[in-house]
Motif scaffolding. Structure first.
Motif, PDB file in Angstrom:
ATOM      1  N   VAL A   9      56.471  54.395  14.961  1.00  0.00           N
ATOM      2  CA  VAL A   9      57.106  53.481  14.013  1.00  0.00           C
ATOM      3  C   VAL A   9      58.296  52.792  14.671  1.00  0.00           C
ATOM      4  O   VAL A   9      59.142  53.448  15.283  1.00  0.00           O
ATOM      5  CB  VAL A   9      57.582  54.246  12.760  1.00  0.00           C
ATOM      6  N   ALA A  20      56.596  57.637   8.354  1.00  0.00           N
ATOM      7  CA  ALA A  20      56.607  58.647   9.419  1.00  0.00           C
ATOM      8  C   ALA A  20      56.510  60.058   8.856  1.00  0.00           C
ATOM      9  O   ALA A  20      55.715  60.880   9.328  1.00  0.00           O
ATOM     10  CB  ALA A  20      57.881  58.488  10.250  1.00  0.00           C
ATOM     11  N   VAL A  30      54.103  62.022  15.352  1.00  0.00           N
ATOM     12  CA  VAL A  30      54.778  60.767  15.019  1.00  0.00           C
ATOM     13  C   VAL A  30      56.072  60.599  15.798  1.00  0.00           C
ATOM     14  O   VAL A  30      56.864  61.536  15.942  1.00  0.00           O
ATOM     15  CB  VAL A  30      55.081  60.695  13.501  1.00  0.00           C
ATOM     16  N   ILE A  32      59.431  57.641  16.229  1.00  0.00           N
ATOM     17  CA  ILE A  32      60.073  56.516  15.540  1.00  0.00           C
ATOM     18  C   ILE A  32      61.236  56.009  16.384  1.00  0.00           C
ATOM     19  O   ILE A  32      61.968  56.803  16.991  1.00  0.00           O
ATOM     20  CB  ILE A  32      60.539  56.938  14.126  1.00  0.00           C
ATOM     21  N   VAL A 107      59.333  64.679  13.374  1.00  0.00           N
ATOM     22  CA  VAL A 107      59.182  63.298  13.835  1.00  0.00           C
ATOM     23  C   VAL A 107      60.196  63.073  14.951  1.00  0.00           C
ATOM     24  O   VAL A 107      61.393  63.307  14.763  1.00  0.00           O
ATOM     25  CB  VAL A 107      59.422  62.289  12.696  1.00  0.00           C
TER      26      VAL A 107
END
Length: 456
Positions: A9, A20, A30, A32, A107
């Motif tokens: 992301v 996320a 994931v 970010i 994440v």
């Protein structure tokens, strides 16, 4: 092919973080990227700090109202520095909460600007990563128009960091951001002038709602200069001079030019643009329109594995919309629950003074779609609270109904706690409630909200 992440992301605002975390709940790996503080516009430069300042702006009226209920007069002054510090400390606290949320969801956060190398590769600072799916959730930024002296103006983002309260402030623009800040500063004692291009603020909202808010703002002491456009901003020993040109100052003169001397100028409502200019989108097949990323109903761009949610798509620029878009995307891609975001009957509020909230169609939109079948139910009254306070403050409520089906197409309110009330009404409108359903509902007495189920 093996990738570093199942989903990566770009942008850790409300939409990006929601996507996320939801994807990670389904077991996706994931990552970010974010170059600024976590939480995006809402947490750092929008909803949260703005609403805290709205609360702060209401206390002078509350102190005054209390006298009607037997309380002695209160002498109090605004400590701007203390208020701004408290607001920004709360923002910092929320930044930490978002970090914990990402950590708990496993994440991985990469600090820096994310930029496309190709459709599956992102570079963040000195690190390059690959991902099967990529989400763009970079939000937007205030526009600075190309006019003389624009360097002397601030944007709505900057208001949260002013070291001193302006004694005089000019707000440029009649959108909800400009109108909200006009009311916030006016409530705190700043002399506010709001310059708008048309005859009414809040273009796109229901006309009765626009009129009611604008009259309320003027009643509270905000000077609104209509049908005007900014010509130039100049700084001198007197302060900052804002020169505007308009065409509706009086019946005798079709055109006029006016200069307002102020301490600060805010470009609070001249528009925002998506943050899509330095993403490296030229290295992908992603298309844009007027700077906004083009997506389909599944938030998918014209590059098969790249998606976008939130303000960078310029659809409905509201935090809950971005969150819902992101969660729907994660459910679809990783949760085996294909679903899309519905943009019908999305409620929203304007935290002006008086406050307003709305859901569904405006009267004009309804008449365009349903013609003469539209019937309007409207009520305007002084709430009980203001009787002892001795103030002439009004609440307006309005229902837009299709007489053919009796379905409520829209609900609009201006007055105290409008947002809290419309949130409940929005459930009924979303479910397709009829006017008969509203009528059959017993009101809670004595409240303003009961008016929505007693209008005839």
């Amino acid at each position: 092919m093996s990738y570093d992440f199942d989903l990566f992301v770009i942008g850790a605002g409300s939409g990006g973080i929601a996507t996320a975390r939801r994807a990670a709940e389904y077991g996706a790996k994931v990552g970010i990227a974010e170059f600024d503080r976590l939480g995006g516009t809402c947490v750092n430069r929008g909803c949260v700090p703005k609403k805290l300042m709205v609360y702060a702006s209401h206390f002078p009226d509350l102190f005054e109202d209390a006298q009607g209920y037997g309380w002695s007069p209160v002498k109090s002054t605004m400590d701007w520095e203390k208020m701004i510090t408290a607001v920004n400390n709360e923002v910092i606290r929320l930044n930490g909460i978002y970090q914990k949320m990402l950590d708990n969801s496993k994440v991985e956060l990469l600090e820096g600007h994310g930029k496309f190398v190709d459709a599956h590769t992102i570079v963040v600072g000195e690190r390059q990563v690959t991902a099967d799916k990529i989400l763009i959730a970079v939000g937007g930024h205030p526009i600075r128009p190309n006019i003389l002296g624009i360097e002397h103006a601030i944007t709505s983002d900057d208001i949260f960091h002013l070291k001193q309260q302006p004694k005089r402030m000019v707000i440029l623009g009649g959108g909800y951001i400009g109108s909200e800040f006009a009311c916030i500063l006016n409530g705190m004692g700043t002399e506010v002038t709001q310059i708008i291009r048309s005859d009414k603020i809040l273009r796109g909202f229901d006309d009765d709602l626009r009129t009611e808010i604008q009259e309320g703002m003027a009643h509270h002491g905000i000077k609104i200069v209509h049908n005007s456009e900014l010509i130039a901003i100049e700084k001198d020993s007197e302060g900052i001079k804002v020169t505007v040109r308009g065409n509706a100052k009086s019946e005798e003169s079709d055109e006029f030019e006016e200069t307002v001397v102020t301490d600060a100028v805010s470009l609070a409502a001249v528009g925002r643009k998506p943050n899509t200019h330095e993403l490296g989108l030229e290295n992908t097949k992603v298309k844009r329109h007027d700077g906004a990323i083009v997506v389909d109903k599944y938030s998918q761009t014209t590059e098969e594995n790249i998606y976008a949610v939130g303000d960078c798509t310029n659809n409905i620029n509201l935090t809950p919309v971005a969150i819902n878009e992101g969660r729907a995307l994660a459910d679809t891609l990783f949760g085996g629950k294909s679903r899309i975001m519905s943009y019908e009957n999305v409620p929203t509020a304007i935290f002006t003074t008086p406050e307003a909230a709305t859901v569904g169609l405006t009267e004009a939109e309804a008449r365009e779609q349903y013609g003469d079948a539209v019937k309007i139910y409207k009520s305007r009254f002084r709430p009980m609270y203001y009787t002892l306070a001795g103030k002439d403050e009004k609440t307006m409520m309005k229902l837009v109904v299709d007489q053919t089906t009796d379905k409520v197409l829209g609900a609009h309110m201006v007055g105290t706690s409008a947002a809290e009330i419309i949130q409940g009404v929005a459930i009924a409108v979303k479910m397709g409630a009829t006017k008969a359903n509203f009528d059959a509902t017993v009101g809670i007495h004595p409240t303003s909200a009961e008016e929505f189920v007693t209008m005839r």
